[in-house]
Design a protein around this motif. Structure first.
Motif, PDB file in Angstrom:
ATOM      1  N   ASP A   1     -74.310 -29.995 -23.848  1.00  0.00           N
ATOM      2  CA  ASP A   1     -73.390 -29.847 -22.716  1.00  0.00           C
ATOM      3  C   ASP A   1     -73.638 -28.500 -22.045  1.00  0.00           C
ATOM      4  O   ASP A   1     -72.895 -27.539 -22.252  1.00  0.00           O
ATOM      5  CB  ASP A   1     -71.938 -29.955 -23.205  1.00  0.00           C
ATOM      6  CG  ASP A   1     -70.929 -30.046 -22.060  1.00  0.00           C
ATOM      7  OD1 ASP A   1     -71.330 -29.848 -20.901  1.00  0.00           O
ATOM      8  OD2 ASP A   1     -69.737 -30.309 -22.332  1.00  0.00           O
ATOM      9  N   ILE A   2     -74.658 -28.437 -21.244  1.00  0.00           N
ATOM     10  CA  ILE A   2     -75.057 -27.162 -20.642  1.00  0.00           C
ATOM     11  C   ILE A   2     -73.985 -26.612 -19.715  1.00  0.00           C
ATOM     12  O   ILE A   2     -73.769 -25.399 -19.646  1.00  0.00           O
ATOM     13  CB  ILE A   2     -76.407 -27.306 -19.896  1.00  0.00           C
ATOM     14  CG1 ILE A   2     -76.872 -25.932 -19.388  1.00  0.00           C
ATOM     15  CG2 ILE A   2     -76.337 -28.318 -18.788  1.00  0.00           C
ATOM     16  CD1 ILE A   2     -78.247 -25.933 -18.769  1.00  0.00           C
ATOM     17  N   SER A   3     -73.266 -27.492 -19.024  1.00  0.00           N
ATOM     18  CA  SER A   3     -72.261 -27.028 -18.073  1.00  0.00           C
ATOM     19  C   SER A   3     -71.127 -26.296 -18.778  1.00  0.00           C
ATOM     20  O   SER A   3     -70.765 -25.173 -18.407  1.00  0.00           O
ATOM     21  CB  SER A   3     -71.717 -28.216 -17.277  1.00  0.00           C
ATOM     22  OG  SER A   3     -70.724 -27.778 -16.368  1.00  0.00           O
ATOM     23  N   THR A   4     -70.559 -26.920 -19.805  1.00  0.00           N
ATOM     24  CA  THR A   4     -69.446 -26.303 -20.525  1.00  0.00           C
ATOM     25  C   THR A   4     -69.873 -25.003 -21.190  1.00  0.00           C
ATOM     26  O   THR A   4     -69.165 -23.984 -21.114  1.00  0.00           O
ATOM     27  CB  THR A   4     -68.897 -27.273 -21.593  1.00  0.00           C
ATOM     28  OG1 THR A   4     -68.398 -28.448 -20.937  1.00  0.00           O
ATOM     29  CG2 THR A   4     -67.777 -26.631 -22.399  1.00  0.00           C
ATOM     30  N   GLU A   5     -71.023 -25.018 -21.836  1.00  0.00           N
ATOM     31  CA  GLU A   5     -71.478 -23.836 -22.559  1.00  0.00           C
ATOM     32  C   GLU A   5     -71.848 -22.699 -21.599  1.00  0.00           C
ATOM     33  O   GLU A   5     -71.634 -21.523 -21.910  1.00  0.00           O
ATOM     34  CB  GLU A   5     -72.673 -24.184 -23.448  1.00  0.00           C
ATOM     35  CG  GLU A   5     -72.329 -25.110 -24.599  1.00  0.00           C
ATOM     36  CD  GLU A   5     -71.297 -24.528 -25.552  1.00  0.00           C
ATOM     37  OE1 GLU A   5     -71.221 -23.293 -25.686  1.00  0.00           O
ATOM     38  OE2 GLU A   5     -70.548 -25.313 -26.162  1.00  0.00           O
ATOM     39  N   THR A   6     -72.404 -23.039 -20.441  1.00  0.00           N
ATOM     40  CA  THR A   6     -72.748 -22.004 -19.469  1.00  0.00           C
ATOM     41  C   THR A   6     -71.497 -21.351 -18.900  1.00  0.00           C
ATOM     42  O   THR A   6     -71.444 -20.116 -18.728  1.00  0.00           O
ATOM     43  CB  THR A   6     -73.610 -22.581 -18.334  1.00  0.00           C
ATOM     44  OG1 THR A   6     -74.824 -23.107 -18.890  1.00  0.00           O
ATOM     45  CG2 THR A   6     -73.948 -21.530 -17.295  1.00  0.00           C
ATOM     46  N   LYS A   7     -70.480 -22.144 -18.627  1.00  0.00           N
ATOM     47  CA  LYS A   7     -69.217 -21.570 -18.135  1.00  0.00           C
ATOM     48  C   LYS A   7     -68.610 -20.622 -19.162  1.00  0.00           C
ATOM     49  O   LYS A   7     -68.142 -19.533 -18.820  1.00  0.00           O
ATOM     50  CB  LYS A   7     -68.235 -22.699 -17.793  1.00  0.00           C
ATOM     51  CG  LYS A   7     -68.610 -23.461 -16.533  1.00  0.00           C
ATOM     52  CD  LYS A   7     -67.694 -24.658 -16.300  1.00  0.00           C
ATOM     53  CE  LYS A   7     -68.133 -25.432 -15.051  1.00  0.00           C
ATOM     54  NZ  LYS A   7     -67.337 -26.671 -14.848  1.00  0.00           N
ATOM     55  N   ALA A   8     -68.633 -21.033 -20.430  1.00  0.00           N
ATOM     56  CA  ALA A   8     -68.093 -20.178 -21.492  1.00  0.00           C
ATOM     57  C   ALA A   8     -68.931 -18.907 -21.647  1.00  0.00           C
ATOM     58  O   ALA A   8     -68.393 -17.810 -21.858  1.00  0.00           O
ATOM     59  CB  ALA A   8     -68.041 -20.948 -22.809  1.00  0.00           C
ATOM     60  N   LEU A   9     -70.243 -19.043 -21.521  1.00  0.00           N
ATOM     61  CA  LEU A   9     -71.142 -17.895 -21.642  1.00  0.00           C
ATOM     62  C   LEU A   9     -70.898 -16.901 -20.510  1.00  0.00           C
ATOM     63  O   LEU A   9     -70.801 -15.678 -20.750  1.00  0.00           O
ATOM     64  CB  LEU A   9     -72.587 -18.374 -21.619  1.00  0.00           C
ATOM     65  CG  LEU A   9     -73.683 -17.307 -21.648  1.00  0.00           C
ATOM     66  CD1 LEU A   9     -73.619 -16.499 -22.934  1.00  0.00           C
ATOM     67  CD2 LEU A   9     -75.061 -17.953 -21.487  1.00  0.00           C
ATOM     68  N   LEU A  10     -70.797 -17.383 -19.283  1.00  0.00           N
ATOM     69  CA  LEU A  10     -70.537 -16.495 -18.147  1.00  0.00           C
ATOM     70  C   LEU A  10     -69.174 -15.833 -18.282  1.00  0.00           C
ATOM     71  O   LEU A  10     -69.008 -14.651 -17.928  1.00  0.00           O
ATOM     72  CB  LEU A  10     -70.616 -17.273 -16.828  1.00  0.00           C
ATOM     73  CG  LEU A  10     -71.999 -17.814 -16.443  1.00  0.00           C
ATOM     74  CD1 LEU A  10     -71.922 -18.589 -15.132  1.00  0.00           C
ATOM     75  CD2 LEU A  10     -73.012 -16.697 -16.315  1.00  0.00           C
ATOM     76  N   ASN A  11     -68.215 -16.550 -18.809  1.00  0.00           N
ATOM     77  CA  ASN A  11     -66.892 -15.979 -19.029  1.00  0.00           C
ATOM     78  C   ASN A  11     -66.954 -14.832 -20.038  1.00  0.00           C
ATOM     79  O   ASN A  11     -66.351 -13.769 -19.833  1.00  0.00           O
ATOM     80  CB  ASN A  11     -65.929 -17.058 -19.522  1.00  0.00           C
ATOM     81  CG  ASN A  11     -64.509 -16.537 -19.655  1.00  0.00           C
ATOM     82  OD1 ASN A  11     -63.915 -16.064 -18.684  1.00  0.00           O
ATOM     83  ND2 ASN A  11     -63.953 -16.627 -20.854  1.00  0.00           N
TER      84      ASN A  11
END
Length: 534
Positions: free
Chosen positions: A462-472
């Motif tokens: 789930d690249i979208s969810t993980e990328t959002k969490a990473l940027l956060n």
């Protein structure tokens, strides 16, 4: 009778050829003293300074040589190398770019000068400029295999994979025994039944002219191509053959690395982090660096590409600056001229961590500093995670994790260049993985909440969810292009340089299970250490 400048110069050259360095140095000093306007005397002095790693002296000799022949490319290259060695990076880069431009405009330039210039440009991450040097060199000398190989390397770094393969085809047409070119060609794409090189590789491997190191590279290439073709048993047979041969060429004891990890755990206990706000341990307050740590081949490059697709983030590459500056400070505060690794670790606890953070940041300039953040993606910075936090408490530290067996298989099947010596033997690899696992657990215990764990499998799922969490976590605003990391045009010099030019690839997640029988001894060791391999 006084010797002429040419006679003295010949004595220097002849003495160097005979490795009579004392005589060569004495003759060179006499030459430059008696004939200070003789260009070749200062040039050969620069070569001596380069050979004996005397960059300050090299700056002196190159200054005299360039005063006689301004812009002379051989001496300019000498001077650039001296400036880099003295960490005068701004001056080195300025002079390097001037030389690169001059080379392209010089119809008399020698291909060797272009090649050497390109190599330094690549070292300084100026890959587009390096590409131009190789292209000009080949326009002058199209039948030099090494130039085609070097051009292919630059093209691969820049993601121009089809062009890189074409350059390798030309290189190998001229020299089929260029084993590094054979191995790189196999790595550029997934091989198919209709288009592969297994027959050529097997023929080269069977040829008695192939040197021992070449046998290693070709075996790895055959392992990779047969894995692509789902010839799993044959693939692992070649992989084991190549890894065993590579391991036999090395004098490496994994126990030495295990002792280092244990020493770090012993020296950096919770108390030192509880004192983080004390005067000596306050650290430098920059929030600019983002460290990506872990083991190689575990998704560190993928995460780097995702983050560096953000306009506020620059990928600085795999920097060894932090460990170099740490060692530099420890040695400076010690009365000893040299310390063992264990002594370096022990002494590092008492340094000024704020100074370390400042020196580290300064050493990354001028490549960094033009964006809000930069990424340092050297995997084995995991060794220094605690020291990084003490020196740069506001820096982000991202620990990339991957299924233990998937990680170990990915490491085992990669032929590295002069790094990760534990990767060529399954027992060494298992022992090192356990040591890594234990040190990461230690860092989490003594500085809880500091590192951000990111699973490679979660990113793929789930690249979208993980990328959002990473940027956060990195305190960065959302930008959609982070999901299109494969469109990122920046150069990549890692083993994943080919893969990161494609969208998320799920095929490698459980690839190791195809080799579960061959990897069983490694799995047994990991499970005996309490590491879950389900």
């Amino acid at each position: 009778m006084q010797l002429t400048e040419k006679a003295l110069f010949n004595i220097v050259v002849t003495s160097l050829d005979k490795q009579d360095f004392k005589k060569a140095i004495a003759a060179c000093r006499q030459l430059n003293s008696e004939f200070p306007d003789y260009f070749e005397g200062w040039y050969i002095a620069g070569e001596i300074h380069r050979k004996f790693n005397k960059p300050k002296a090299g700056l002196f000799s190159t200054e005299h040589a360039l005063a006689i022949r301004p812009g002379e490319p051989r001496v300019t290259l000498q001077r650039i190398e001296c400036l880099i060695a003295e960490e005068m990076v701004d001056q080195a880069r300025q002079l390097l770019l001037q030389l690169a431009q001059s080379n392209l405009q010089n119809p008399q330039i020698h291909p060797d000068i272009l090649d050497r210039t390109a190599i330094i440009l690549a070292t300084e991450n100026l890959h587009e400029e390096a590409l131009k040097q190789y292209q000009k060199a080949l326009s002058l000398e199209p039948n030099i295999p090494a130039l085609h190989y070097n051009l292919a390397t630059a093209l691969r770094f820049l993601g121009k994979l089809s062009e890189a393969e074409q350059s390798l085809d030309k290189c190998l047409a001229l020299n089929p025994f260029d084993f590094e070119a054979q191995a790189m060609r196999s790595s550029l794409r997934k091989q198919t039944q209709e288009s592969n090189h297994t027959d050529v590789l097997e023929s080269v491997l069977a040829d008695k002219k192939l040197p021992d190191q070449g046998k290693v590279n070709i075996a790895y290439a055959l392992a990779k191509e047969n894995d692509d073709l789902d010839n799993f048993e044959l693939s692992f047979r070649y992989l084991k053959q190549g890894a065993t041969a590579r391991r036999s060429q090395m004098s490496y004891d994994v126990q030495a690395d295990l002792k280092i990890n244990q020493g770090i755990s012993r020296c950096y206990q919770k108390s030192i982090f509880e004192d983080l706000n004390s005067e000596k341990s306050s650290g430098h307050d920059s929030y600019e660096p983002i460290f990506i740590i872990g083991l190689p081949r575990t998704g560190t490059t993928l995460v780097e590409r995702i983050l560096s697709s953000h306009t506020d983030v620059f990928a600085a590459g795999e920097l060894d600056n932090f460990s170099r500056k740490l060692s530099e400070i420890v040695l400076q505060q010690s009365s000893a001229s040299k310390l063992s690794t264990e002594q370096l670790v022990e002494s590092s606890r008492t340094i000024n961590f704020e100074e370390l953070g400042l020196r580290y940041l300064s050493s990354t300039r001028p490549a960094t500093g033009h964006t809000k953040h930069f990424i340092d993606k050297l995997p084995f910075n995991y060794l220094y995670a605690g020291v990084i936090h003490l020196a740069l408490p506001k820096a982000k530290i991202i620990n990339i994790t991957r299924h233990p067996m998937a990680a170990c298989y990915a490491i085992y099947k990669q032929l590295f260049r002069d790094v990760y010596p534990y990767s060529y033997d399954l027992n060494d690899l298992a022992q090192y993985y356990i040591a890594y696992h234990q040190l990461i657990k230690h860092w989490k215990k003594v500085m809880p909440g500091v590192m951000y764990d990111l699973s490679y499998e979660s990113v793929v799922a789930d690249i979208s969810t993980e990328t959002k969490a990473l940027l956060n976590y990195c305190e960065l605003p959302w930008q959609e292009q982070c999901l299109r990391f494969y469109d990122n045009k920046d150069a990549s010099t890692t083993a994943s340089a080919s893969q990161i030019r494609q969208p998320i690839y799920r095929g490698s997640l459980n690839r190791w299970r195809r080799y579960s029988q061959q990897l069983q001894p490694l799995q047994n060791i990991l499970e005996q250490a309490g590491i879950c391999c389900d």
